[in-house]
Design a protein around this motif. Structure first.
Motif, mmCIF file in Angstrom:
data_model
loop_
_atom_site.group_PDB
_atom_site.id
_atom_site.type_symbol
_atom_site.label_atom_id
_atom_site.label_comp_id
_atom_site.label_asym_id
_atom_site.label_seq_id
_atom_site.Cartn_x
_atom_site.Cartn_y
_atom_site.Cartn_z
ATOM 1 N N HIS A 1 59.816 -36.172 131.745
ATOM 2 C CA HIS A 1 58.865 -35.474 132.605
ATOM 3 C C HIS A 1 57.513 -35.387 131.932
ATOM 4 C CE1 HIS A 1 60.659 -32.790 135.976
ATOM 5 N NE2 HIS A 1 61.218 -33.980 135.996
ATOM 6 N N MET B 1 54.523 -30.925 137.565
ATOM 7 C CA MET B 1 55.331 -31.832 136.768
ATOM 8 C C MET B 1 55.752 -33.025 137.600
ATOM 9 S SD MET B 1 57.871 -29.683 134.411
ATOM 10 C CE MET B 1 58.779 -28.998 135.772
ATOM 11 N N HIS C 1 57.836 -34.022 128.215
ATOM 12 C CA HIS C 1 59.029 -33.302 127.774
ATOM 13 C C HIS C 1 60.246 -33.934 128.409
ATOM 14 C CE1 HIS C 1 57.546 -31.431 131.491
ATOM 15 N NE2 HIS C 1 58.822 -31.213 131.804
ATOM 16 N N MET D 1 63.261 -32.950 130.667
ATOM 17 C CA MET D 1 63.703 -31.872 131.552
ATOM 18 C C MET D 1 65.223 -31.917 131.608
ATOM 19 S SD MET D 1 61.816 -29.915 133.498
ATOM 20 C CE MET D 1 61.687 -29.137 135.068
ATOM 21 N N GLU E 1 55.804 -23.371 129.981
ATOM 22 C CA GLU E 1 56.055 -23.919 131.308
ATOM 23 C C GLU E 1 57.396 -23.408 131.815
ATOM 24 O OE1 GLU E 1 56.997 -27.951 131.585
ATOM 25 O OE2 GLU E 1 57.878 -28.008 129.622
ATOM 26 N N GLU E 2 57.686 -23.693 133.024
ATOM 27 C CA GLU E 2 58.881 -23.240 133.721
ATOM 28 C C GLU E 2 58.925 -21.718 133.802
ATOM 29 O OE1 GLU E 2 59.398 -27.130 133.124
ATOM 30 O OE2 GLU E 2 60.394 -26.159 131.463
HETATM 31 CU CU LIG Z 1 59.698 -30.875 133.659
#
Ligand SMILES: [Cu+2]
Length: 163
Positions: free
Chosen positions: A84, A96, A118, A120, A162-163
């Motif tokens: 990702h 993303m 990254h 995921m 993130e997330e």
């Molecule tokens: Cu991601």
């Protein structure tokens, strides 16, 4: 046996040993037998909310004299994993997207890091806890695979943004 040798060396070179003492096992280079990609600082950051995706970050250097293509990734103890990247545009919330095939040039280092590229990780097994390690496998062009271990860290410890 190895430990005994190390202790003896440390006694002979005490000042040097001091500086080496602080090295964290997780920071050590993992030299792969595989395809010549050197992976460092690999860590899996647990999601702040159980059941959300986890993210894996690492630094990868191509130690060969040729470029290497890679396109797929898998993680043991997870249902699926994808490459990702987080994109941000001026004034827009970051988004993303899944990455297509990638190329790393000879001598190049690619940083998988928060806010950028990254891995995921979907549906990580509930038994996985901070302090564990998971095996990550990259599939490179030609079908060869390169595996490395990622240390599992709690949310927030891996510079999660993130997330
Ligand atoms: Cu991601």
């Amino acid at each position: 046996m190895k430990k005994t040798v190390f202790a003896a060396l440390a006694l002979m070179a005490a000042p040097l040993a001091l500086s080496a003492c602080g090295s964290d096992a997780a920071q050590e280079e993992q030299t792969p037998e595989g395809v010549g990609l050197v992976i460092e600082n690999a860590r899996l950051v647990m999601p702040p909310v159980s059941g959300n995706p986890a993210a894996i970050y690492f630094d990868m250097t191509n130690s060969t004299d040729r470029k290497i293509g890679y396109s797929a990734v898998s993680v043991d103890k997870a249902e699926s994993a994808t490459l990702h990247k987080k994109f941000s545009y001026d004034g827009q919330p970051a988004e993303m997207a899944e990455l297509g095939p990638q190329v790393i040039k000879s001598g190049e280092t690619v940083n998988f890091k928060p806010g950028d590229m990254h891995v995921m990780v979907m549906n990580l097994d509930e038994s996985v806890k901070a302090g564990d390690s998971v095996e990550v496998t990259l599939t490179v062009a030609g079908g060869d695979k390169q595996s490395f271990a990622a240390e599992v860290v709690a949310p927030g410890e891996g510079m999660l943004e993130e997330e």
